[in-house]
Structures are given as C-alpha cells and as structure tokens.
Design an enzyme around this catalytic site. Structure first.
Site, PDB file in Angstrom:
ATOM      1  N   LYS A 179      37.277 -61.503-116.800  1.00  0.00           N
ATOM      2  CA  LYS A 179      37.832 -60.895-117.618  1.00  0.00           C
ATOM      3  C   LYS A 179      39.005 -60.081-117.113  1.00  0.00           C
ATOM      4  O   LYS A 179      38.962 -59.787-115.762  1.00  0.00           O
ATOM      5  CB  LYS A 179      37.062 -59.730-118.592  1.00  0.00           C
ATOM      6  CG  LYS A 179      36.373 -58.782-117.712  1.00  0.00           C
ATOM      7  CD  LYS A 179      35.439 -58.007-118.498  1.00  0.00           C
ATOM      8  CE  LYS A 179      34.772 -56.966-117.446  1.00  0.00           C
ATOM      9  NZ  LYS A 179      33.590 -56.362-118.085  1.00  0.00           N
ATOM     10  N   ARG A 233      27.036 -48.184-126.436  1.00  0.00           N
ATOM     11  CA  ARG A 233      28.488 -48.472-126.319  1.00  0.00           C
ATOM     12  C   ARG A 233      29.191 -49.439-127.323  1.00  0.00           C
ATOM     13  O   ARG A 233      29.509 -48.907-128.587  1.00  0.00           O
ATOM     14  CB  ARG A 233      29.028 -48.933-125.073  1.00  0.00           C
ATOM     15  CG  ARG A 233      30.511 -49.218-124.677  1.00  0.00           C
ATOM     16  CD  ARG A 233      30.650 -49.545-123.273  1.00  0.00           C
ATOM     17  NE  ARG A 233      30.495 -50.843-122.954  1.00  0.00           N
ATOM     18  CZ  ARG A 233      30.942 -51.517-121.828  1.00  0.00           C
ATOM     19  NH1 ARG A 233      31.493 -50.816-121.053  1.00  0.00           N
ATOM     20  NH2 ARG A 233      30.436 -52.461-121.599  1.00  0.00           N
ATOM     21  N   TYR A 285      59.360 -38.037-101.504  1.00  0.00           N
ATOM     22  CA  TYR A 285      59.671 -36.858-102.404  1.00  0.00           C
ATOM     23  C   TYR A 285      58.771 -35.674-102.187  1.00  0.00           C
ATOM     24  O   TYR A 285      57.673 -35.570-101.691  1.00  0.00           O
ATOM     25  CB  TYR A 285      59.123 -37.378-103.952  1.00  0.00           C
ATOM     26  CG  TYR A 285      60.099 -38.390-104.457  1.00  0.00           C
ATOM     27  CD1 TYR A 285      61.352 -38.094-105.195  1.00  0.00           C
ATOM     28  CD2 TYR A 285      59.521 -39.719-104.909  1.00  0.00           C
ATOM     29  CE1 TYR A 285      62.189 -38.901-105.733  1.00  0.00           C
ATOM     30  CE2 TYR A 285      60.556 -40.595-105.443  1.00  0.00           C
ATOM     31  CZ  TYR A 285      61.629 -40.155-105.832  1.00  0.00           C
ATOM     32  OH  TYR A 285      62.473 -41.170-106.483  1.00  0.00           O
TER      33      TYR A 285
HETATM   34  C1  LIG Z   1      32.280 -56.448-117.301  1.00  0.00           C
HETATM   35  C2  LIG Z   1      31.015 -56.930-117.853  1.00  0.00           C
HETATM   36  C3  LIG Z   1      30.016 -57.711-117.246  1.00  0.00           C
HETATM   37  C4  LIG Z   1      30.169 -57.769-115.554  1.00  0.00           C
HETATM   38  O1  LIG Z   1      29.811 -56.536-114.930  1.00  0.00           O
HETATM   39  P1  LIG Z   1      29.795 -56.325-113.225  1.00  0.00           P
HETATM   40  O2  LIG Z   1      29.390 -55.077-113.174  1.00  0.00           O
HETATM   41  O3  LIG Z   1      30.996 -56.343-112.732  1.00  0.00           O
HETATM   42  O4  LIG Z   1      28.882 -57.437-112.676  1.00  0.00           O
HETATM   43  C5  LIG Z   1      29.011 -58.076-117.635  1.00  0.00           C
HETATM   44  N1  LIG Z   1      28.804 -57.797-119.069  1.00  0.00           N
HETATM   45  C6  LIG Z   1      29.449 -57.427-119.663  1.00  0.00           C
HETATM   46  C7  LIG Z   1      29.224 -57.033-121.208  1.00  0.00           C
HETATM   47  C8  LIG Z   1      30.743 -56.705-119.176  1.00  0.00           C
HETATM   48  O5  LIG Z   1      31.618 -56.110-120.074  1.00  0.00           O
END
Ligand SMILES: *Cc1c(COP(=O)(O)O)cnc(C)c1O
Length: 327
Positions: free
Chosen positions: A31, A114, A237
């Site tokens: 993602k 969540r 700056y």
């Molecule tokens: C981002 C995510 C993961 C991966 O988590 P990591 O800590 O990067 O391994 C797995 N499951 C869900 C639902 C996520 O949103």
C-alpha cells in the site's frame, strides 16, 4: 537529481526471512506506493520472487499491479471494478449490506477498535456475506505486536475462536473455507510460527524498516553547489547553524518537498551532517561531494527524529524521485 536505490537482494532476503520465520504464505502489503519505495518496482520484484498476493490501499493502486499477482486485496474500496483477481476489504456491516464488490475479505475487530467489523455481529455478518459474496478471506489486525504485553495473545486467542466459528459455519452450510490471516510484521517476529493460518500480512519487514530485517531503500542527493563557508558565518534561513571553522560545504538537491521530514539545525546523514534549516528543494551538508547518501538504513536515519517511525519516513518520500533497482 536526487534518487532512490532499491536493493533487490535485501528485499529477497527479507522475503525468505519472513517465510522461514512464519512458515506461512506471504500476503505482501504494498500500500501507499509500497511504503514509498515505488509500487510498480516493488511489485515486479516480488512477482519475480514468487509472491502471489498483495494488499494495496485503493483501486488506483490495484490497477497498477493487478497483472502481476493472483490476488490483490484492496484495503479501502471505493469504486468497484470486479476484476477477477481483485478482492475488497469489508470492515463495516453497513458497507457489507450495500457492497457491489463480489470478492471480499471480512476484517474483524479483535482489539484494535479502528476500522473492522464488530465481533458482536459475527453471525449476522457471516450469513449476509456468504449469501451474497465470494468470501475469500477473514482477517484481523494486531494493535500492539511491537511491544511487550498480553494484547497480542488476547487478539490471537479471539481470532482462533473466530476461525473455529467460521469453520463450523462453512461445514454446516457446505461452503468452501475462506483464507485466514492475522499477523503483521511485528506479529511474525514476535510469535514466529503462523502456520495455523493461511497468510501473514506483512509490510515493513519486507522493506527492512524493523529489527532483524535488511534495508531495501537507500536515498541519494546530488551536489548543486560546493562552497567554502567561513568561520562565524551561519547558513540558511534564520541562521540556525553557525560554523566554528572555515568549512567546505555542499548544497544538495533534496528538500522537504521531496518528503524529507523537516529539521531546523542538524540532521545526521550516513557519512556527513546536514546543517541549518532544510529548504524546500535543497539542504546543506558538511564536506565536498558530488553525491551524498542521505541514508542507506532507515532504522538509523529515523533516530534523527524523536517523534516518528520508519514507516513515516519511508511513506513520505515522493513518487517523483527516480527509483533505480540494483542487486
Ligand atoms: C499496513 C497494514 C499491514 C502491514 O503492517 P506492517 O506493520 O507494515 O507489517 C497489515 N495489515 C493491515 C490491515 C494494514 O493496514
């Protein structure tokens, strides 16, 4: 131009490490532009390594990578394409009732609170879901697997009980079993063996952003200008950094618009120090260079910032930075 190097051998070593630790098929989380690494570049390498399933944020990302994998799971479904190898996450019962997606994974809340289906509605959800959809997966997400404590075990226990209920439901109605997945990266390295489920759903461990894994990304910037700054002169700056001696410096072509988190005095890079306030498109480093390595291990680089995590540093790096694959 500043650019990102991606280490294929480190990515592959992380895949092997995760497989060997979990004894489980990897559902690779790519993602958000593969945590800033470049979603298409990472997808191609993972396909080459034999990964068959990935998770992405939305439909746009799914479209970019769907041809490389057997299954692409979209975490936040909006539009619906119903392409044969794209699956959609259902995390709310109202969403389930009106969903037009055919192939789904049900995400249940085992403790994170969540964005998941409540465990109080399991019966209703299963009835609705198996009646109208192809339920390909059932999953949940750990909230605290990166810390010491009992939450992870409580969630694991709840998920095992959920699996038993789903298995009983499927037997009763003569349905194919969906796949079960729970562990994120920290969960895999904390509890190790996940062969009781079908997939581990790992992100950061693939990219080397946590202990015991190898960094995939290194970030480089090129010199824009080399110049001597004299004793008692300050740079940038608000003159936040003053030189004690005459010093050769290099202005390099990366700034906060490229996704480097803001700093206002010093930032430790791999081999040198960046000084003064970072600008939008540049920052100044001590020494005379043609090219500077900003970091080659995000775990080390993250120590510059007391209030963030490797995920944040990686995911903020902009897509416009060129990605170069090396062995
Ligand atoms: C981002 C995510 C993961 C991966 O988590 P990591 O800590 O990067 O391994 C797995 N499951 C869900 C639902 C996520 O949103």
């Amino acid at each position: 131009m500043a650019y990102i190097k991606l280490s294929k051998s480190n990515l592959f070593a992380n895949v092997d490490n995760i497989s060997n630790t979990s004894n489980c098929e990897i559902l690779a989380v790519i993602k958000d532009n593969a945590y800033g690494h470049g979603i298409v570049q990472i997808a191609k390498m993972l396909q080459q390594k034999g990964i068959q399933r990935v998770c992405v944020r939305n439909n746009d990302e799914a479209m970019l990578v769907k041809d490389y994998f057997k299954e692409v799971l979209v975490f936040f479904p909006t539009l619906c394409y119903n392409s044969p190898n794209i699956s959609y996450t259902i995390s709310d019962i109202k969403q389930l009732r009106r969903s037009k997606h055919k192939k789904i994974h049900l995400k249940f809340d085992t403790g994170m609170h969540r964005n998941a289906l409540s465990m109080d509605e399991v019966d209703e959800v299963l009835k609705l879901a198996f009646d109208k959809f192809e339920v390909r997966g059932i999953f949940s997400h750990f909230c605290c697997s990166d810390e010491i404590g009992c939450d992870t075990f409580i969630q694991l226990d709840r998920f095992k009980k959920l699996k038993d209920r789903v298995v009983a439901f499927c037997k009763l109605h003569n349905l194919d079993l969906p796949k079960f997945h729970l562990a994120n990266s920290a969960g895999v390295f904390r509890l190790k063996d996940f062969s009781m489920f079908d997939y581990v759903r790992v992100g950061i461990a693939l990219y080397g952003g946590m202990e015991d894994t190898k960094p995939v990304m290194s970030l480089y910037a090129k010199a824009l200008k080399q110049q001597m700054i004299y004793k008692n002169q300050a740079v940038g700056y608000n003159k936040t950094y003053t030189f004690c001696n005459d010093t050769m410096t290099t202005l390099v072509d990366i700034g906060y618009s490229d996704g480097i988190l803001y700093f206002d005095k010093e930032l430790q890079l791999k081999d040198t120090l960046a000084v003064g306030k970072i600008s939008m498109d540049s920052m100044m480093v001590i020494g005379e260079y043609d090219e500077v390595c900003v970091f080659d291990d995000v775990k080390e680089f993250a120590k510059n910032y007391p209030n963030t995590i490797t995920y944040d540093i990686l995911a903020k790096l902009k897509p416009h930075l060129k990605r170069v694959i090396c062995d």
